[in-house]
Write an enzyme that holds these catalytic residues in place. Structure first.
Site, PDB file in Angstrom:
ATOM      1  CG  PHE A   8      -1.964  -1.274   1.455  1.00  0.00           C
ATOM      2  CD1 PHE A   8      -2.886  -0.194   0.757  1.00  0.00           C
ATOM      3  CD2 PHE A   8      -1.401  -2.034   1.759  1.00  0.00           C
ATOM      4  CE1 PHE A   8      -4.758  -1.289   1.060  1.00  0.00           C
ATOM      5  CE2 PHE A   8      -3.496  -2.667   1.475  1.00  0.00           C
ATOM      6  CZ  PHE A   8      -4.410  -2.269   1.447  1.00  0.00           C
ATOM      7  CG  ASP A   9       1.195   5.755  -1.551  1.00  0.00           C
ATOM      8  OD1 ASP A   9       2.090   6.264  -1.511  1.00  0.00           O
ATOM      9  OD2 ASP A   9      -0.043   6.492  -1.584  1.00  0.00           O
ATOM     10  CB  ALA A  10       1.770   6.233   3.491  1.00  0.00           C
ATOM     11  CG  ASP A  11       0.958  10.697   2.962  1.00  0.00           C
ATOM     12  OD1 ASP A  11       0.718  10.624   4.000  1.00  0.00           O
ATOM     13  OD2 ASP A  11       2.463  10.798   2.670  1.00  0.00           O
ATOM     14  CB  ILE A 179      -2.668  -0.614  -3.039  1.00  0.00           C
ATOM     15  CG1 ILE A 179      -3.137  -2.719  -3.556  1.00  0.00           C
ATOM     16  CG2 ILE A 179      -4.280   0.069  -2.942  1.00  0.00           C
ATOM     17  CD1 ILE A 179      -2.804  -3.333  -2.402  1.00  0.00           C
TER      18      ILE A 179
END
Length: 227
Positions: A8-11, A179
């Site tokens: 996963f990307d965070a922001d 993602i």
């Protein structure tokens, strides 16, 4: 289970970055007698966007961006405040701003309960991202975070994902899914690394013709039907 490793990307994928950034900017303004108005924030925001876009293109370093944005911002508003201290105060406040996006927590909890292993893949400032993760509902859900400063490369550089692969030797192009919301870093990065990807596109932006997008979702809950 189709994808056991979820990157996963965070922001703007799990975290509401605009909300956290606006709060951090307000705190910085209060510490440095800078007017905290929409007009002033717009000046900062535009400078910040331009510099991060240059970073995404590989033209400048992250260290350059984080300081230069305040050098240019303070010049633009005619302030004599110290850009180093302004940036430090902003980053400190940003690390405390933890605002999950809608359904992010419930989706991650469900995925972990199903046996998926969740990881963060991010270009964000390491100290900020680690602080936010520690103080978030995701602390017990995310197995690990791969931050570009540690990797020695940034998304979308294939070398970044080479680092992730070395850390996760059992991960393959068949059992993992990237993602993220950013076409320039998340999706192009997955393309460059030969990994399947899911574009989180809540704004329903038209698909670009030059990128492979394996899945597209407008709501994080849709991910549960994919993996």
């Amino acid at each position: 289970m189709k994808y056991s490793y979820l990157l996963f990307d965070a922001d703007d994928t799990l975290f509401d970055f605009p909300r956290a950034s606006a709060r951090a900017f307000s705190i910085m303004c209060s510490l440095h007698n800078i007017p905290d108005t929409p007009e002033v924030y717009h000046i900062y925001h535009q400078i910040n966007l331009e510099l991060w876009a240059a970073f995404d293109r590989g033209e400048v370093s992250k260290e350059f961006v984080t300081l230069e944005r305040y050098v240019r911002f303070l010049q633009a508003i005619g302030s004599n405040e110290d850009p180093v201290q302004c940036n430090d105060d902003y980053l400190s406040a940003l690390g405390e701003g933890v605002y999950p996006l809608p359904h992010a927590e419930e989706v991650c909890r469900t995925l972990v309960e199903r046996g998926h292993r969740l990881y963060i893949v991010t270009n964000a400032v390491a100290s900020v991202q680690r602080s936010r993760l520690r103080g978030s509902v995701f602390a017990r859900l995310i197995t690990d975070a791969f931050i570009s400063e540690d990797a020695g490369a940034s998304k979308p550089d294939p070398a970044y994902y080479d680092y992730v692969r070395r850390c996760l030797p059992e991960m393959t192009a068949k059992n993992c899914l990237v993602i993220g919301d950013s076409l320039a870093t998340d999706i192009r990065g997955a393309n460059n690394a030969g990994l399947p990807c899911c574009w989180f596109n809540p704004g329903n932006i038209p698909r670009p013709a030059d990128l492979r997008i394996d899945y597209e979702i407008a709501d994080l809950r849709q991910l549960l039907r994919i993996v």
